[in-house]
Design a protein around this motif. Sequence first.
Motif, PDB file in Angstrom:
ATOM      1  N   SER A 130      89.058 -37.889  36.908  1.00 56.59           N
ATOM      2  CA  SER A 130      89.195 -38.128  38.349  1.00 56.59           C
ATOM      3  C   SER A 130      89.825 -39.487  38.624  1.00 56.59           C
ATOM      4  N   LYS A 131      89.375 -40.506  37.898  1.00 55.29           N
ATOM      5  CA  LYS A 131      89.939 -41.846  38.080  1.00 55.29           C
ATOM      6  C   LYS A 131      91.437 -41.848  37.752  1.00 55.29           C
ATOM      7  N   GLY A 132      91.790 -41.160  36.667  1.00 52.89           N
ATOM      8  CA  GLY A 132      93.202 -41.089  36.302  1.00 52.89           C
ATOM      9  C   GLY A 132      94.035 -40.354  37.340  1.00 52.89           C
ATOM     10  N   PHE A 161      91.701 -41.459  50.720  1.00 50.93           N
ATOM     11  CA  PHE A 161      91.999 -40.063  51.046  1.00 50.93           C
ATOM     12  C   PHE A 161      92.191 -39.251  49.771  1.00 50.93           C
ATOM     13  N   VAL A 162      92.923 -39.801  48.822  1.00 49.43           N
ATOM     14  CA  VAL A 162      93.167 -39.096  47.558  1.00 49.43           C
ATOM     15  C   VAL A 162      91.867 -38.929  46.776  1.00 49.43           C
ATOM     16  N   ALA A 163      91.053 -39.956  46.724  1.00 49.48           N
ATOM     17  CA  ALA A 163      89.784 -39.892  45.995  1.00 49.48           C
ATOM     18  C   ALA A 163      88.869 -38.820  46.589  1.00 49.48           C
ATOM     19  N   ALA A 164      88.835 -38.737  47.917  1.00 54.89           N
ATOM     20  CA  ALA A 164      88.017 -37.716  48.575  1.00 54.89           C
ATOM     21  C   ALA A 164      88.541 -36.315  48.254  1.00 54.89           C
ATOM     22  N   GLY A 165      89.856 -36.181  48.205  1.00 52.25           N
ATOM     23  CA  GLY A 165      90.442 -34.888  47.879  1.00 52.25           C
ATOM     24  C   GLY A 165      90.129 -34.462  46.463  1.00 52.25           C
ATOM     25  N   ASP A 174      87.531 -35.347  44.736  1.00 50.73           N
ATOM     26  CA  ASP A 174      86.110 -35.014  44.705  1.00 50.73           C
ATOM     27  C   ASP A 174      85.871 -33.606  45.247  1.00 50.73           C
ATOM     28  N   ARG A 175      86.570 -33.262  46.324  1.00 49.84           N
ATOM     29  CA  ARG A 175      86.425 -31.907  46.875  1.00 49.84           C
ATOM     30  C   ARG A 175      86.956 -30.864  45.896  1.00 49.84           C
ATOM     31  N   TYR A 176      87.992 -31.203  45.182  1.00 49.93           N
ATOM     32  CA  TYR A 176      88.562 -30.297  44.176  1.00 49.93           C
ATOM     33  C   TYR A 176      87.507 -29.932  43.130  1.00 49.93           C
ATOM     34  N   TRP A 177      86.812 -30.936  42.598  1.00 47.62           N
ATOM     35  CA  TRP A 177      85.801 -30.671  41.582  1.00 47.62           C
ATOM     36  C   TRP A 177      84.619 -29.893  42.150  1.00 47.62           C
ATOM     37  N   ARG A 178      84.229 -30.224  43.387  1.00 55.31           N
ATOM     38  CA  ARG A 178      83.084 -29.537  43.984  1.00 55.31           C
ATOM     39  C   ARG A 178      83.364 -28.050  44.175  1.00 55.31           C
ATOM     40  N   ARG A 179      84.608 -27.716  44.477  1.00 56.41           N
ATOM     41  CA  ARG A 179      84.962 -26.302  44.618  1.00 56.41           C
ATOM     42  C   ARG A 179      84.901 -25.583  43.273  1.00 56.41           C
ATOM     43  N   ILE A 180      85.305 -26.257  42.218  1.00 53.59           N
ATOM     44  CA  ILE A 180      85.254 -25.640  40.888  1.00 53.59           C
ATOM     45  C   ILE A 180      83.809 -25.429  40.457  1.00 53.59           C
ATOM     46  N   VAL A 181      82.998 -26.472  40.554  1.00 52.30           N
ATOM     47  CA  VAL A 181      81.602 -26.382  40.147  1.00 52.30           C
ATOM     48  C   VAL A 181      80.830 -25.437  41.056  1.00 52.30           C
ATOM     49  N   GLY A 182      81.251 -25.333  42.315  1.00 53.31           N
ATOM     50  CA  GLY A 182      80.552 -24.486  43.273  1.00 53.31           C
ATOM     51  C   GLY A 182      80.531 -23.018  42.900  1.00 53.31           C
TER      52      GLY A 182
END
Length: 338
Positions: free
Chosen positions: A178-180, A205-209, A211-219
């Motif tokens: 995520s950091k990369g 904005f990018v960091a929040a996006g 984070d949402r990307y990962w939450r959708r995968i794990v969800g």
Amino acid sequence: MRRILRFLVGVGAGGAILAGYLYTVGAETVLDRLVAVTPWALALVALLVVLEGLADAIGVWASIAPLNDGISPGESVKFALAGDFFDTLSPAGPVSSEPIMARFFSVATDTGYSEALGVRSTAKYVKAGTQACFSAILGLFVLVGSPDATPILATFGLSIGGLVVFGGAVLRFRASISKGLVAVLTPIVTLLSGLYRDQPHDRAFVAAGVDRYWRRIVGFQERPRLLALIGVGGLVEQTLTATALWVALAGVGAESVFLPILIVVPLPQLASVVPIPGSLGAYDLLLGGALVVAAGVPTAVATAAVLVVRTLSLPFSGIAGGICVAHLRGWRPGGRSQ
């Protein structure tokens, strides 16, 4: 007027894809193969090609379901055909087409781009994994003992191992990845958003996006039925493609067994690593070679069957998909509709 223009654009794009294929393979070669196929077989292959394109809507619907209210079955068909169009046109198939389609999914469901990309990334991973595992398990029963089939089984084994290692590594090192991603994407997003916004998107904005990307995968862990439906959709597509090839082989007078054909259908996905739109030539070569090894048909016959299926599937994904793409909302970077 706009609808007519979009229709013509879609037809033109599909025609261009078919022209590129004919130029690559040779128009006379394709015509000779088509003439050699019995009419009933040609008509049945065309029907199976259409059904295979529509079957992709199963996985599309299931993957988009977590985004607000999702999309309707009719919309999922439109998006599935549009996705096939970009799969054909994009140099690396789904790898490069899904980031494009995520924009249209986000507009249709009124969600963020990163969320749409997250669910579609999961769908493609699950679909590929399901097909590879199914073919590997079936291959152990059908192809085991055949020396020529060893490379095929080894390829599936390596593919499954690669998917497991890749998926595990991504989840294990998610924070570092995520950091990369934030570091790499921030200047790109800032530059592009500055073209249509007074205040460009920043690092937050990018960091929040991301984070949402990962939450959708794990969800998806809480929606196992959707994952199962995505896998089933992939197997339906695989079965329809294999049936089309089996019918094409029968249409040119070749006797073949269905199960080996079903096993090797996912192999040509490796052709997506070749940076050519539609993997022209690479797809045909891999699938034709796999049919020779697994199904035991002559090289010329296998090539003919692949050419028949590809000659019908490319214009369908190009024309039908091109028309659907032309009617998608979300073409303007700063707008939510078009």
